[in-house]
Design a protein around this motif. Structure first.
Motif, PDB file in Angstrom:
ATOM      1  N   ASP A  75     -13.187  13.240  -5.548  1.00 52.45           N
ATOM      2  CA  ASP A  75     -12.338  14.205  -5.938  1.00 52.45           C
ATOM      3  C   ASP A  75     -11.970  14.900  -4.609  1.00 52.45           C
ATOM      4  O   ASP A  75     -12.755  15.308  -3.772  1.00 52.45           O
ATOM      5  CB  ASP A  75     -12.975  15.504  -6.674  1.00 52.45           C
ATOM      6  CG  ASP A  75     -13.554  14.813  -8.374  1.00 52.45           C
ATOM      7  OD1 ASP A  75     -12.704  14.167  -8.745  1.00 52.45           O
ATOM      8  OD2 ASP A  75     -14.293  15.273  -8.617  1.00 52.45           O
ATOM      9  N   LEU A  76     -10.738  14.916  -4.263  1.00 52.19           N
ATOM     10  CA  LEU A  76      -9.979  14.946  -3.013  1.00 52.19           C
ATOM     11  C   LEU A  76      -9.868  16.682  -3.239  1.00 52.19           C
ATOM     12  O   LEU A  76      -9.407  17.068  -3.883  1.00 52.19           O
ATOM     13  CB  LEU A  76      -8.700  14.431  -2.714  1.00 52.19           C
ATOM     14  CG  LEU A  76      -8.880  12.945  -2.750  1.00 52.19           C
ATOM     15  CD1 LEU A  76      -7.322  12.323  -2.480  1.00 52.19           C
ATOM     16  CD2 LEU A  76      -9.704  12.305  -1.680  1.00 52.19           C
ATOM     17  N   LEU A  77     -10.308  17.392  -2.025  1.00 52.87           N
ATOM     18  CA  LEU A  77     -10.451  18.855  -2.032  1.00 52.87           C
ATOM     19  C   LEU A  77      -9.445  19.212  -0.839  1.00 52.87           C
ATOM     20  O   LEU A  77      -9.016  20.278  -1.001  1.00 52.87           O
ATOM     21  CB  LEU A  77     -11.825  19.335  -1.701  1.00 52.87           C
ATOM     22  CG  LEU A  77     -12.991  18.833  -2.604  1.00 52.87           C
ATOM     23  CD1 LEU A  77     -14.044  19.489  -2.187  1.00 52.87           C
ATOM     24  CD2 LEU A  77     -12.396  19.442  -4.045  1.00 52.87           C
TER      25      LEU A  77
ATOM     26  N   PHE B  54      -5.776   7.393  -1.813  1.00 50.67           N
ATOM     27  CA  PHE B  54      -5.693   8.607  -2.118  1.00 50.67           C
ATOM     28  C   PHE B  54      -4.463   8.705  -3.067  1.00 50.67           C
ATOM     29  O   PHE B  54      -3.452   8.088  -2.631  1.00 50.67           O
ATOM     30  CB  PHE B  54      -5.395   9.601  -0.756  1.00 50.67           C
ATOM     31  CG  PHE B  54      -6.708   9.612  -0.073  1.00 50.67           C
ATOM     32  CD1 PHE B  54      -7.806   9.106  -0.363  1.00 50.67           C
ATOM     33  CD2 PHE B  54      -6.333  10.100   1.415  1.00 50.67           C
ATOM     34  CE1 PHE B  54      -8.681   8.943   0.526  1.00 50.67           C
ATOM     35  CE2 PHE B  54      -7.378   9.999   2.236  1.00 50.67           C
ATOM     36  CZ  PHE B  54      -8.603   9.737   1.815  1.00 50.67           C
ATOM     37  N   TRP B  55      -4.747   9.549  -4.219  1.00 51.49           N
ATOM     38  CA  TRP B  55      -3.811   9.290  -5.350  1.00 51.49           C
ATOM     39  C   TRP B  55      -3.438  10.931  -5.591  1.00 51.49           C
ATOM     40  O   TRP B  55      -4.577  11.762  -5.573  1.00 51.49           O
ATOM     41  CB  TRP B  55      -4.120   8.679  -6.540  1.00 51.49           C
ATOM     42  CG  TRP B  55      -3.959   6.998  -6.251  1.00 51.49           C
ATOM     43  CD1 TRP B  55      -5.102   6.352  -5.729  1.00 51.49           C
ATOM     44  CD2 TRP B  55      -2.915   6.099  -6.407  1.00 51.49           C
ATOM     45  NE1 TRP B  55      -4.579   4.881  -5.613  1.00 51.49           N
ATOM     46  CE2 TRP B  55      -3.204   4.909  -5.921  1.00 51.49           C
ATOM     47  CE3 TRP B  55      -1.679   6.380  -7.000  1.00 51.49           C
ATOM     48  CZ2 TRP B  55      -2.591   3.911  -6.369  1.00 51.49           C
ATOM     49  CZ3 TRP B  55      -0.754   5.444  -7.204  1.00 51.49           C
ATOM     50  CH2 TRP B  55      -1.204   3.978  -6.594  1.00 51.49           C
TER      51      TRP B  55
ATOM     52  N   CYS C  31       0.908   7.731  -5.028  1.00 50.26           N
ATOM     53  CA  CYS C  31       0.006   7.214  -4.172  1.00 50.26           C
ATOM     54  C   CYS C  31       0.226   7.758  -2.655  1.00 50.26           C
ATOM     55  O   CYS C  31       1.250   7.477  -2.040  1.00 50.26           O
ATOM     56  CB  CYS C  31       0.293   5.590  -3.665  1.00 50.26           C
ATOM     57  SG  CYS C  31      -0.972   4.709  -2.567  1.00 50.26           S
ATOM     58  N   LEU C  32      -0.693   8.588  -2.304  1.00 50.63           N
ATOM     59  CA  LEU C  32      -0.507   9.449  -1.063  1.00 50.63           C
ATOM     60  C   LEU C  32      -1.068   8.579   0.114  1.00 50.63           C
ATOM     61  O   LEU C  32      -0.414   8.593   1.134  1.00 50.63           O
ATOM     62  CB  LEU C  32      -1.321  10.544  -1.347  1.00 50.63           C
ATOM     63  CG  LEU C  32      -1.283  11.441  -2.454  1.00 50.63           C
ATOM     64  CD1 LEU C  32      -2.474  12.365  -2.323  1.00 50.63           C
ATOM     65  CD2 LEU C  32       0.083  11.943  -2.390  1.00 50.63           C
ATOM     66  N   GLU C  33      -1.993   7.451   0.059  1.00 52.84           N
ATOM     67  CA  GLU C  33      -2.579   6.847   1.247  1.00 52.84           C
ATOM     68  C   GLU C  33      -3.137   5.539   0.509  1.00 52.84           C
ATOM     69  O   GLU C  33      -3.684   5.596  -0.572  1.00 52.84           O
ATOM     70  CB  GLU C  33      -3.640   7.603   2.039  1.00 52.84           C
ATOM     71  CG  GLU C  33      -3.224   9.008   2.525  1.00 52.84           C
ATOM     72  CD  GLU C  33      -2.465   8.787   3.888  1.00 52.84           C
ATOM     73  OE1 GLU C  33      -2.301   7.695   4.427  1.00 52.84           O
ATOM     74  OE2 GLU C  33      -1.640   9.882   4.215  1.00 52.84           O
ATOM     75  N   TYR C  34      -2.758   4.447   1.288  1.00 50.25           N
ATOM     76  CA  TYR C  34      -3.219   3.294   0.906  1.00 50.25           C
ATOM     77  C   TYR C  34      -3.672   2.388   2.422  1.00 50.25           C
ATOM     78  O   TYR C  34      -2.851   2.133   2.967  1.00 50.25           O
ATOM     79  CB  TYR C  34      -2.277   2.284   0.020  1.00 50.25           C
ATOM     80  CG  TYR C  34      -2.860   0.787  -0.510  1.00 50.25           C
ATOM     81  CD1 TYR C  34      -3.486   0.963  -1.520  1.00 50.25           C
ATOM     82  CD2 TYR C  34      -2.928  -0.218   0.358  1.00 50.25           C
ATOM     83  CE1 TYR C  34      -4.007  -0.250  -2.251  1.00 50.25           C
ATOM     84  CE2 TYR C  34      -3.338  -1.255  -0.048  1.00 50.25           C
ATOM     85  CZ  TYR C  34      -4.026  -1.466  -1.413  1.00 50.25           C
ATOM     86  OH  TYR C  34      -4.583  -2.600  -1.947  1.00 50.25           O
TER      87      TYR C  34
END
Length: 102
Positions: free
Chosen positions: A95-97, A58-59, A38-41
């Protein structure tokens, strides 16, 4: 090139339950500190809608997000928050770029 998975969710709380729901979801953010994937919550509320709570996640990938739902601490947060929720909108899957923070 895709670098991760994102999810934006809107929780519509029962009348007068926004603050309590936000507090429970913030406890969920503390749980996410222990999950490296988990990158951001991020939990937020809206001044325009007193019964709404937003969560932006963000995962590293979608599979790790799905797997987190089996974590006992995550399940406990979901169980505590569920009675306060009138409706859930899974607004966007991303889809995170890249960008600041990724």
């Amino acid at each position: 090139m895709k670098v991760g998975y994102g999810l934006i969710t809107t929780f519509h709380a029962h009348a007068g339950q926004q603050k309590e729901l936000a507090e429970i979801l913030l406890e969920g953010a503390a749980v996410m500190e222990e999950i490296p994937a988990c990158l951001e919550y991020i939990v937020g509320t809206s001044e325009q809608d007193e019964d709404t709570v937003f969560v932006v996640e963000f995962w590293t990938d979608e599979g790790r997000h799905r797997a987190s739902l089996d974590n006992p601490a995550v399940k406990a947060v979901i169980e505590r928050g569920a009675p306060l929720i009138r409706e859930v909108e899974r607004n966007k899957e991303l889809d995170l770029l890249g960008g600041k923070g990724l």
